[in-house]
Scaffold this motif. Structure first.
Motif, short mmCIF file in Angstrom:
data_model
loop_
_atom_site.label_atom_id
_atom_site.label_comp_id
_atom_site.label_asym_id
_atom_site.label_seq_id
_atom_site.Cartn_x
_atom_site.Cartn_y
_atom_site.Cartn_z
N SER A 24 0.83 -1.21 0.00
CA SER A 24 0.00 0.00 0.00
C SER A 24 0.86 1.26 0.00
CB SER A 24 -0.94 0.00 1.21
OG SER A 24 -1.84 -1.10 1.15
N VAL A 25 1.98 1.23 0.72
CA VAL A 25 2.90 2.37 0.70
C VAL A 25 3.44 2.57 -0.71
CG1 VAL A 25 5.18 3.20 1.44
CG2 VAL A 25 3.58 2.27 3.13
N ASN A 26 3.86 1.49 -1.34
CA ASN A 26 4.42 1.61 -2.69
C ASN A 26 3.36 2.03 -3.72
OD1 ASN A 26 7.19 1.24 -2.36
ND2 ASN A 26 6.97 -0.99 -2.25
N PRO A 35 9.28 6.79 -6.86
CA PRO A 35 9.67 5.39 -7.04
C PRO A 35 9.32 4.54 -5.83
CG PRO A 35 11.58 6.73 -6.50
CD PRO A 35 10.44 7.69 -6.71
N PRO A 36 8.95 3.29 -6.04
CA PRO A 36 8.66 2.41 -4.91
C PRO A 36 9.94 2.07 -4.14
CG PRO A 36 8.68 1.17 -6.95
CD PRO A 36 8.80 2.61 -7.34
N ARG A 37 9.76 1.64 -2.91
CA ARG A 37 10.89 1.24 -2.06
C ARG A 37 10.90 -0.27 -1.90
NH1 ARG A 37 12.80 5.41 1.29
NH2 ARG A 37 12.33 7.43 0.34
N PRO A 38 12.07 -0.87 -1.65
CA PRO A 38 12.12 -2.31 -1.36
C PRO A 38 11.27 -2.62 -0.13
CG PRO A 38 14.32 -1.46 -1.79
CD PRO A 38 13.41 -0.27 -1.70
N ALA A 56 8.56 11.00 6.22
CA ALA A 56 9.94 10.53 6.13
C ALA A 56 10.27 9.96 4.75
CB ALA A 56 10.20 9.47 7.20
N LEU A 57 9.25 9.63 3.97
CA LEU A 57 9.47 8.93 2.70
C LEU A 57 9.39 9.84 1.48
CD1 LEU A 57 7.42 5.65 3.28
CD2 LEU A 57 9.91 5.86 3.19
N VAL A 58 8.70 10.97 1.58
CA VAL A 58 8.49 11.81 0.40
C VAL A 58 9.33 13.09 0.50
CG1 VAL A 58 6.18 10.88 0.07
CG2 VAL A 58 6.47 13.01 1.34
N PRO A 59 9.72 13.65 -0.63
CA PRO A 59 10.59 14.84 -0.59
C PRO A 59 9.85 16.15 -0.37
CG PRO A 59 10.20 14.17 -2.86
CD PRO A 59 9.54 13.14 -1.99
N ASP A 60 8.52 16.13 -0.50
CA ASP A 60 7.74 17.36 -0.42
C ASP A 60 6.58 17.14 0.55
OD1 ASP A 60 6.17 19.59 -0.76
OD2 ASP A 60 6.19 19.53 -2.94
N GLU A 61 6.47 17.99 1.54
CA GLU A 61 5.41 17.86 2.54
C GLU A 61 4.03 17.87 1.91
OE1 GLU A 61 3.83 20.20 6.57
OE2 GLU A 61 5.74 20.75 5.63
N ALA A 62 3.89 18.53 0.78
CA ALA A 62 2.59 18.61 0.11
C ALA A 62 2.12 17.25 -0.40
CB ALA A 62 2.67 19.59 -1.05
N CYS A 67 -0.53 10.92 -0.41
CA CYS A 67 -0.03 9.55 -0.21
C CYS A 67 -0.86 8.80 0.83
CB CYS A 67 1.44 9.58 0.21
SG CYS A 67 2.61 9.84 -1.15
N VAL A 68 -1.19 9.49 1.91
CA VAL A 68 -2.01 8.86 2.96
C VAL A 68 -3.35 8.42 2.39
CG1 VAL A 68 -3.31 9.32 5.08
CG2 VAL A 68 -0.91 10.03 4.90
N GLU A 69 -3.95 9.27 1.57
CA GLU A 69 -5.27 8.94 1.02
C GLU A 69 -5.22 7.74 0.09
OE1 GLU A 69 -6.54 12.58 -0.74
OE2 GLU A 69 -6.86 13.58 1.19
#
Length: 212
Positions: A24-26, A35-38, A56-62, A67-69
């Motif tokens: 779900s994160v990926n 890009p997805p993470r291992p 912690a995973l995305v480069p932009d707070e926006a 992503c959560v949704e």
């Protein structure tokens, strides 16, 4: 006995949700052009609030809320099929629920935790399920534990069972004991350094600690 009730974390203690969590994160990362993470790299993020994970995973707070949704939509679709109950947990819950009231205290939103527990036939063991509202961002685990304690009698002396340092810290903030389990995400070192009062290597060990 030092306790007369038990608060349980959910992920990593009762259920193994590493597969649906990572997928779900990926899915959320890809949907937002990242890009997805291992999968193994993502396991360390299982436990803290979801907004904190994506921060912690995305480069932009926006990108955190989008992503959560996406994550929640995907997780809702796959969780029941891809989540498993750790071996021995049903037997342990069946044994201790006959003698002590049990309450879930999880950082997983209540709207996701409640139906998942029902689909896995675990809901029947618990007096209540406490987790953040969907619109709550980064609810501290100590806050969740405090709300869970309100589901018990005012003079109850619960013990917290968790697999991460966050569970131990939350328990100690409310001056209750914490048992760390070693079949989840957190290592023995993490739990020991956090100050866990006891460690359980198997669900059978946990049952012995809870019902001497």
């Amino acid at each position: 006995m030092y306790h007369d009730a038990v608060l349980f974390d959910l992920d990593g203690v009762l259920i193994d949700s590493r597969v649906p969590f990572a997928s779900s994160v990926n899915t959320a990362l890809r949907a937002n052009g990242l890009p997805p993470r291992p999968e193994h790299e993502l396991h360390q993020y299982l436990g803290p609030p979801l907004h904190q994970t994506f921060a912690a995973l995305v480069p932009d707070e926006a990108l955190v809320q989008p992503c959560v949704e996406v994550y929640r939509e995907q997780y809702h679709q796959c969780a029941a099929a891809e989540t498993t109950v750790f071996p021995g947990i049903r037997e342990t819950l069946d044994s201790i629920s006959e003698q002590l009231p049990l309450v879930i205290a999880t950082s997983k939103p209540h709207a996701l935790a409640e139906p998942l527990l029902r689909s896995l036939d675990l809901r029947r063991f618990f007096a209540a399920v406490v987790g953040p509202d969907l619109d709550s961002e980064n609810e501290r685990k100590a806050t969740t534990v405090k709300r869970a304690m309100r589901e018990l009698s005012f003079d109850a002396r619960p013990v917290m069972v968790g697999d991460r340092k966050y569970d131990v810290a939350a328990a100690h903030e409310h001056e209750i004991r914490a048992i760390g389990v070693l079949w989840g995400i957190g290592s023995e070192r993490e739990l020991t350094e956090a100050g866990a009062d006891d460690l359980a290597r198997t669900p059978a060990d946990l049952a012995t600690l809870l019902i001497p």
